[in-house]
Design an enzyme around this catalytic site. Structure first.
Site, PDB file in Angstrom:
ATOM      1  CD1 TRP A  43      -0.022   0.390   3.366  1.00 33.65           C
ATOM      2  CD2 TRP A  43      -0.327  -1.545   2.579  1.00 33.65           C
ATOM      3  NE1 TRP A  43       0.402  -0.096   4.522  1.00 33.65           N
ATOM      4  CE2 TRP A  43       0.103  -1.225   4.075  1.00 33.65           C
ATOM      5  CE3 TRP A  43      -0.686  -3.082   2.631  1.00 33.65           C
ATOM      6  CZ2 TRP A  43       0.293  -3.086   4.838  1.00 33.65           C
ATOM      7  CZ3 TRP A  43      -0.175  -3.862   3.808  1.00 33.65           C
ATOM      8  CH2 TRP A  43      -0.156  -3.888   4.707  1.00 33.65           C
ATOM      9  NE  ARG A  44       4.741   2.272   3.934  1.00 32.70           N
ATOM     10  CZ  ARG A  44       6.060   2.542   5.431  1.00 32.70           C
ATOM     11  NH1 ARG A  44       7.599   1.623   5.263  1.00 32.70           N
ATOM     12  NH2 ARG A  44       5.108   2.061   6.263  1.00 32.70           N
ATOM     13  CD  GLU A  56      -3.430   3.154   7.635  1.00 34.52           C
ATOM     14  OE1 GLU A  56      -3.585   3.310   8.647  1.00 34.52           O
ATOM     15  OE2 GLU A  56      -2.067   3.614   7.027  1.00 34.52           O
ATOM     16  CD  GLN A  61      -8.808  -4.030  16.996  1.00 30.68           C
ATOM     17  OE1 GLN A  61      -9.123  -4.775  18.583  1.00 30.68           O
ATOM     18  NE2 GLN A  61     -10.332  -2.776  16.758  1.00 30.68           N
ATOM     19  CB  THR A  62      -5.271  -6.994  11.579  1.00 32.30           C
ATOM     20  OG1 THR A  62      -6.395  -6.727  11.794  1.00 32.30           O
ATOM     21  CG2 THR A  62      -4.365  -8.215  10.497  1.00 32.30           C
ATOM     22  CE1 TYR A 139      -2.304   5.661  12.952  1.00 34.39           C
ATOM     23  CE2 TYR A 139      -3.914   3.740  12.127  1.00 34.39           C
ATOM     24  CZ  TYR A 139      -2.892   4.893  12.216  1.00 34.39           C
ATOM     25  OH  TYR A 139      -2.053   4.225  11.188  1.00 34.39           O
ATOM     26  CG  ASP A 157      -0.444   4.000  15.387  1.00 38.79           C
ATOM     27  OD1 ASP A 157       0.357   4.230  16.137  1.00 38.79           O
ATOM     28  OD2 ASP A 157      -0.667   3.110  14.548  1.00 38.79           O
ATOM     29  CB  CYS A 220      16.611   4.855  18.418  1.00 37.94           C
ATOM     30  SG  CYS A 220      14.905   6.002  18.436  1.00 37.94           S
ATOM     31  CB  CYS A 226      14.945   9.493  24.562  1.00 35.77           C
ATOM     32  SG  CYS A 226      13.686   7.507  24.315  1.00 35.77           S
TER      33      CYS A 226
HETATM   34  S1  SF4 Z   1      12.999   3.884  24.088  1.00 36.22           S
HETATM   35 FE1  SF4 Z   1      13.345   5.832  23.273  1.00 36.22          FE
HETATM   36  S2  SF4 Z   1      15.451   5.883  22.098  1.00 36.22           S
HETATM   37 FE2  SF4 Z   1      14.735   4.020  22.806  1.00 36.22          FE
HETATM   38  S3  SF4 Z   1      14.213   2.911  20.710  1.00 36.22           S
HETATM   39 FE3  SF4 Z   1      12.414   3.465  21.902  1.00 36.22          FE
HETATM   40  S4  SF4 Z   1      12.116   6.077  21.234  1.00 36.22           S
HETATM   41 FE4  SF4 Z   1      14.222   4.838  20.626  1.00 36.22          FE
END
Ligand code: SF4
Length: 353
Positions: A43-44, A56, A61-62, A139, A157, A220, A226
């Site tokens: 779908w992209r 969507e 839920q799948t 959503y 979501d 990440c 974070c």
């Molecule tokens: S906890 Fe924070 S740093 Fe770790 S994967 Fe999730 S968003 Fe990234």
């Protein structure tokens, strides 16, 4: 001290202190990561809002892997809102069979009918209009509006809640509607021009990096902002789930020569309009089940098997006692030689011997 976007500022946020998120330190690296790592999903490869809308709805839920199997055949069978509007309920449910949550399919068809009648077949282009379609919530309307039309709205979501709760070390219970609303409001100014990529980035980050059990924080793109990365599985905060109610059912698999008995379910309630093997609430004993079958379906030649099956729905559990009978005569026309043409929910298919 002079404030700029690259500096961690302190602000009050849901009653606690956080690093301020900006498009520069949050949205930009997220979208850049997405462009490099996005999954190749069927779908992209389209800009057709109907096709994206279908994906969507299926994804609600799948799991992505499950949807992949059903998406292309479904779009091939019903390529437009018009085609889906004109489908019979049986054709629709047959194409949806195995995906579960059949109410989604019916709502999808009703939304397509609405587009045909109220929008003259033209797919709505704004989140507001999309949210007025049958069965479409915040959503889905945000996801379609952002992916198809780059409208700057966040699609919140489970993935988004998990990532955002970790990034901000959110102490609030994400199962509460007001927490979701707060997250939506906080994300709103962070949605960049490439709104579709931003929302899809959350989906991919949540399924490949910010995993529920073992997040891969070292990979990440949000690690630098974070707050939850030192104890990621503490977030999101969820109130303990209530136990689902469990129900006993008796299911009869009835064979007569080469045919098997199926019945259409009522047009309302759980699994409405689908087909099922004869069943009733509660567990019958062998003698009771035999009497029930003889009264309603035909003369019993033999009771060949008896076993139990369990099916877990979103809100309830069925514990099914299954009896398999062969009949020597029948008193109903509900016997068919081939069940593959009928939409039968997984809960019942798993009862077959
Ligand atoms: S906890 Fe924070 S740093 Fe770790 S994967 Fe999730 S968003 Fe990234």
């Amino acid at each position: 001290m002079k404030q700029n976007f690259f500096m961690f500022a302190k602000s009050t946020y849901f009653g606690y202190t956080k690093h301020m998120l900006t498009q520069q330190n949050f949205s930009k690296p997220l979208v850049a990561w997405y462009k490099q790592h996005k999954r190749d999903l069927p779908w992209r490869n389209t800009k057709d809002p109907y096709a994206i809308f279908v994906s969507e709805i299926m994804l609600q839920q799948t799991r992505v892997e499950a949807v992949k199997k059903y998406y292309a055949p479904f779009i091939q069978k019903f390529p437009t809102t018009k085609a889906l509007s004109n489908a019979s309920q049986e054709e629709l449910l047959r194409a949806w069979q195995g995906l579960g949550y059949y109410r989604r399919a019916k709502n999808l068809q009703r939304a397509c009918m609405q587009i045909e009648t109220e929008y003259n077949g033209q797919f709505p282009t704004t989140q507001k209009e999309l949210s007025l379609l049958y069965g479409v919530g915040l959503y889905t309307s945000c996801a379609v509006a952002s992916i198809c039309f780059n409208e700057r709205v966040p699609a919140v979501d489970g993935n988004v809640l998990r990532v955002f709760a970790r990034v901000t070390a959110l102490p609030d219970n994400v199962l509460l509607e007001k927490t979701k609303q707060n997250v939506y409001q906080q994300l709103l100014p962070l949605v960049p021009k490439e709104a579709g990529s931003f929302n899809q980035a959350f989906m991919d980050l949540g399924s490949s990096i910010c995993l529920p059990a073992n997040p891969l924080c070292q990979h990440c793109p949000l690690a630098s902002v974070c707050k939850g990365k030192h104890n990621p599985t503490a977030f999101p905060v969820r109130e303990k789930k209530q136990n689902k109610p469990a129900f006993h059912k008796t299911v009869a698999i009835l064979y007569y020569k080469d045919a098997i008995c199926i019945e259409k379910r009522k047009d309302d309630g759980l699994l409405a309009g689908m087909y099922a093997f004869p069943n009733l609430d509660g567990w019958l004993t062998e003698a009771e089940a035999t009497a029930w079958v003889e009264k309603n379906f035909g003369d019993v030649q033999a009771l060949t098997q008896q076993y139990h099956k369990k099916h877990i729905f979103t809100h309830q559990i069925w514990n099914m006692r299954v009896y398999v009978f062969t009949l020597s005569s029948i008193k109903t026309t509900s016997f068919v030689p081939d069940i593959s043409a009928y939409p039968i929910p997984t809960a019942f298919l798993k009862c077959l011997p």
